[in-house]
Enzyme design. Sequence first.
Site, PDB file in Angstrom:
ATOM      1  N   GLU A 287      -5.663  -0.901  -8.018  1.00  0.00           N
ATOM      2  CA  GLU A 287      -4.588  -0.011  -8.478  1.00  0.00           C
ATOM      3  C   GLU A 287      -3.732  -0.633  -9.295  1.00  0.00           C
ATOM      4  O   GLU A 287      -2.180  -1.559  -8.288  1.00  0.00           O
ATOM      5  CB  GLU A 287      -3.832   0.714  -7.258  1.00  0.00           C
ATOM      6  CG  GLU A 287      -4.657   2.339  -7.094  1.00  0.00           C
ATOM      7  CD  GLU A 287      -4.071   2.839  -5.541  1.00  0.00           C
ATOM      8  OE1 GLU A 287      -4.432   4.244  -5.483  1.00  0.00           O
ATOM      9  OE2 GLU A 287      -3.057   2.809  -4.958  1.00  0.00           O
TER      10      GLU A 287
ATOM     11  N   ASN B  74      -5.122   6.439  -1.508  1.00  0.00           N
ATOM     12  CA  ASN B  74      -4.320   6.913  -0.425  1.00  0.00           C
ATOM     13  C   ASN B  74      -3.971   7.958  -0.121  1.00  0.00           C
ATOM     14  O   ASN B  74      -4.369   8.390   0.958  1.00  0.00           O
ATOM     15  CB  ASN B  74      -3.366   5.416   0.310  1.00  0.00           C
ATOM     16  CG  ASN B  74      -3.837   4.462  -0.031  1.00  0.00           C
ATOM     17  OD1 ASN B  74      -5.094   3.968   0.461  1.00  0.00           O
ATOM     18  ND2 ASN B  74      -3.371   3.323   0.507  1.00  0.00           N
TER      19      ASN B  74
ATOM     20  N   SER C 251       1.001  -1.048  -0.220  1.00  0.00           N
ATOM     21  CA  SER C 251      -0.027  -0.252   0.429  1.00  0.00           C
ATOM     22  C   SER C 251       0.857   1.243   0.178  1.00  0.00           C
ATOM     23  O   SER C 251       0.453   2.943  -0.196  1.00  0.00           O
ATOM     24  CB  SER C 251      -0.990   0.248   1.367  1.00  0.00           C
ATOM     25  OG  SER C 251      -0.394   0.012   1.844  1.00  0.00           O
TER      26      SER C 251
ATOM     27  N   HIS D 161      -2.332  -3.078  -6.115  1.00  0.00           N
ATOM     28  CA  HIS D 161      -2.953  -2.917  -5.073  1.00  0.00           C
ATOM     29  C   HIS D 161      -4.705  -2.972  -4.779  1.00  0.00           C
ATOM     30  O   HIS D 161      -5.099  -2.326  -5.087  1.00  0.00           O
ATOM     31  CB  HIS D 161      -2.403  -1.422  -4.899  1.00  0.00           C
ATOM     32  CG  HIS D 161      -3.160  -1.203  -3.505  1.00  0.00           C
ATOM     33  ND1 HIS D 161      -3.285   0.353  -3.085  1.00  0.00           N
ATOM     34  CD2 HIS D 161      -2.939  -1.221  -2.125  1.00  0.00           C
ATOM     35  CE1 HIS D 161      -3.055   1.193  -1.905  1.00  0.00           C
ATOM     36  NE2 HIS D 161      -2.669  -0.908  -1.857  1.00  0.00           N
TER      37      HIS D 161
HETATM   38  N1  3HC Z   1     -14.865  -8.769   4.948  1.00  0.00           N
HETATM   39  C1  3HC Z   1     -15.078  -9.198   3.467  1.00  0.00           C
HETATM   40  N2  3HC Z   1     -16.353  -8.584   3.120  1.00  0.00           N
HETATM   41  C2  3HC Z   1     -17.277  -7.823   3.952  1.00  0.00           C
HETATM   42  C3  3HC Z   1     -16.947  -6.780   4.475  1.00  0.00           C
HETATM   43  C4  3HC Z   1     -15.190  -7.446   5.048  1.00  0.00           C
HETATM   44  N3  3HC Z   1     -15.020  -6.967   6.575  1.00  0.00           N
HETATM   45  N4  3HC Z   1     -17.680  -6.296   5.228  1.00  0.00           N
HETATM   46  C5  3HC Z   1     -18.866  -5.897   4.067  1.00  0.00           C
HETATM   47  N5  3HC Z   1     -18.411  -7.494   3.240  1.00  0.00           N
HETATM   48  C6  3HC Z   1     -19.540  -7.680   1.901  1.00  0.00           C
HETATM   49  C7  3HC Z   1     -20.092  -8.394   2.535  1.00  0.00           C
HETATM   50  O1  3HC Z   1     -20.364  -9.859   3.487  1.00  0.00           O
HETATM   51  C8  3HC Z   1     -21.615  -7.367   1.597  1.00  0.00           C
HETATM   52  O2  3HC Z   1     -21.297  -9.546   0.599  1.00  0.00           O
HETATM   53  P1  3HC Z   1     -22.807  -9.105  -0.110  1.00  0.00           P
HETATM   54  O3  3HC Z   1     -23.148  -8.048  -0.775  1.00  0.00           O
HETATM   55  O4  3HC Z   1     -22.044 -10.671  -0.910  1.00  0.00           O
HETATM   56  O5  3HC Z   1     -23.912  -9.766   1.129  1.00  0.00           O
HETATM   57  C9  3HC Z   1     -21.105  -6.449   1.723  1.00  0.00           C
HETATM   58  O6  3HC Z   1     -19.539  -6.482   1.636  1.00  0.00           O
HETATM   59  C10 3HC Z   1     -22.162  -5.519   1.971  1.00  0.00           C
HETATM   60  O7  3HC Z   1     -21.749  -4.858   3.215  1.00  0.00           O
HETATM   61  P2  3HC Z   1     -22.876  -4.916   4.371  1.00  0.00           P
HETATM   62  O8  3HC Z   1     -23.972  -5.274   3.540  1.00  0.00           O
HETATM   63  O9  3HC Z   1     -22.676  -5.534   5.641  1.00  0.00           O
HETATM   64  O10 3HC Z   1     -22.042  -3.073   4.661  1.00  0.00           O
HETATM   65  P3  3HC Z   1     -22.473  -2.044   3.966  1.00  0.00           P
HETATM   66  O11 3HC Z   1     -23.233  -2.116   2.896  1.00  0.00           O
HETATM   67  O12 3HC Z   1     -21.993  -0.768   4.819  1.00  0.00           O
HETATM   68  O13 3HC Z   1     -20.332  -2.086   2.649  1.00  0.00           O
HETATM   69  C11 3HC Z   1     -18.470  -1.535   2.514  1.00  0.00           C
HETATM   70  C12 3HC Z   1     -19.582  -2.771   3.654  1.00  0.00           C
HETATM   71  C13 3HC Z   1     -18.186  -1.916   1.393  1.00  0.00           C
HETATM   72  C14 3HC Z   1     -17.355  -1.753   3.472  1.00  0.00           C
HETATM   73  C15 3HC Z   1     -19.170   0.030   2.190  1.00  0.00           C
HETATM   74  O14 3HC Z   1     -18.953   0.397   3.837  1.00  0.00           O
HETATM   75  C16 3HC Z   1     -17.338   0.434   2.019  1.00  0.00           C
HETATM   76  O15 3HC Z   1     -17.389   0.659   0.727  1.00  0.00           O
HETATM   77  N6  3HC Z   1     -16.511   1.260   3.306  1.00  0.00           N
HETATM   78  C17 3HC Z   1     -15.259   1.526   2.253  1.00  0.00           C
HETATM   79  C18 3HC Z   1     -14.446   0.916   2.213  1.00  0.00           C
HETATM   80  C19 3HC Z   1     -13.140   1.646   1.696  1.00  0.00           C
HETATM   81  O16 3HC Z   1     -13.278   2.747   1.477  1.00  0.00           O
HETATM   82  N7  3HC Z   1     -12.219   0.612   1.629  1.00  0.00           N
HETATM   83  C20 3HC Z   1     -10.954   1.209   1.027  1.00  0.00           C
HETATM   84  C21 3HC Z   1     -10.275   1.262   2.716  1.00  0.00           C
HETATM   85  S1  3HC Z   1      -8.164   1.668   2.286  1.00  0.00           S
HETATM   86  C22 3HC Z   1      -7.803   0.676   1.515  1.00  0.00           C
HETATM   87  O17 3HC Z   1      -8.044  -0.218   1.962  1.00  0.00           O
HETATM   88  C23 3HC Z   1      -5.845   0.593   0.817  1.00  0.00           C
HETATM   89  C24 3HC Z   1      -5.019  -0.224   1.904  1.00  0.00           C
HETATM   90  O18 3HC Z   1      -3.503   0.140   1.030  1.00  0.00           O
HETATM   91  C25 3HC Z   1      -4.963   0.345   2.984  1.00  0.00           C
END
Ligand code: 3HC
Length: 394
Positions: free
Chosen positions: A152, A190, A119, A140
């Site tokens: 990415e 990021n 990352s 990524h």
């Molecule tokens: N692990 C795996 N799957 C997950 C999960 C997790 N931690 N959390 C939720 N899910 C899945 C659920 O099972 C569900 O799957 P389905 O549609 O097949 O049933 C789907 O995601 C949607 O989950 P929910 O309906 O329970 O919840 P939300 O509608 O609130 O969505 C989310 C959850 C997709 C995580 C949403 O909140 C989101 O888009 N959040 C933003 C995440 C983000 O910004 N990610 C980038 C972070 S930066 C990064 O990763 C870079 C690295 O370098 C640090």
Amino acid sequence: MAVQQAAVIGAGTMGAEIALVIAEHGVPVVLKEIAPQYLERGLRQIDALLQRRVERGRLRTEEAQAARARIHPTLEEQALTTVDFVIEAVPEQLALKQAVFRDLGRLTPPHAVLATNTSSLPVHELAQASGRPANVIGFHFFNPASVMRLVEVVVTAETAEATVATALAFARQIGKLPVRVRECPGFLVNRILVAGMVEGMRYQQEQRAALDAVDRALREQARVPMGPFQLADLVGLDIVAEIGGILEAAYGERFQVPPIVRELVAQGRLGQKSGGGFYQPDGTPLPLGDQPVEGEQLVQRVLAAGFLEAYRCLEEGIASPDEIDLAMQAGAGWPLGPLTWAEQQGLPRVVALLQRLAATVGPRFTPPASLVERAARGEPLRPQPTDTPRSGGA
Ligand code: 3HC
């Protein structure tokens, strides 16, 4: 040529979920670890994710079994001698990743693409370690890797175009949306996401606001899926501290992560993966403030910080304007890309907002001269479709 056989190095949270994504899309994947307990932990995570998909009706039992059967767990490096595409996903330590790339350069077939899910570490330094930098590329994923559509594709000065083409095609083969990014510290998403996250955290500290009120205001008023504290708990506070440190060293104080993040890391509160971070597992926020949130000001600060970073990426040629917006939508679930947000506001209004925030909040909001000039000239952020020539014109 489509990838026939892939490998993932490291069965941690990201590595295991990446292997599952690959297997679900019909590609056999070697999952390589260094000790049986790490492999077992990764396989438990994969089985739990598959079981949840079956329970939610997303997969039939036979499909889940077929995907699971395509994952070949191993401790043996010989398993890497026939792979076409490798994704390294070991812990974020440069020396460790360099050692992995040295091994990959030695073990994999000459045509194999050697990709890293890092990352924030320099992809070109891993490329050097491999001994064949033309084959090395950043790949990524975003948390949760099986849900967020973005990959990415981070291109170094030495990455061959054939490697880029294979990486873009493989991302699509496994159901992801690739965005081509020129290598820079923090890459694209990021930089923008952490700029906004840090700003939200700073607002909370200054106002002594309740954490959940900050998160809620951003969800409801900016329509982002998660506020900064929820996001930090999802990504891992250790990762936030680490990426923040790398971004601050590269770009300065606008990426200064509030000390509370490192204090919580020192206490072992890393977020969801350690059973609690800013929130307890039952959803109760840590009592770090109780004041109400002035939603409009918070949202303006977070979106303005995100836009400024996106603008800098645009100016530096890190990605195209459309891909910057797309990446924030597919990688972080933003309802709008940051450049589209600014276009909707109107650039002169955005510049006025940045100038006001620079005067009242801090100089980190000072708009770059090129943006001020662009707004004054009425010049758009992205190339406009050229006018069709008038008939009979020269
Ligand atoms: N692990 C795996 N799957 C997950 C999960 C997790 N931690 N959390 C939720 N899910 C899945 C659920 O099972 C569900 O799957 P389905 O549609 O097949 O049933 C789907 O995601 C949607 O989950 P929910 O309906 O329970 O919840 P939300 O509608 O609130 O969505 C989310 C959850 C997709 C995580 C949403 O909140 C989101 O888009 N959040 C933003 C995440 C983000 O910004 N990610 C980038 C972070 S930066 C990064 O990763 C870079 C690295 O370098 C640090």
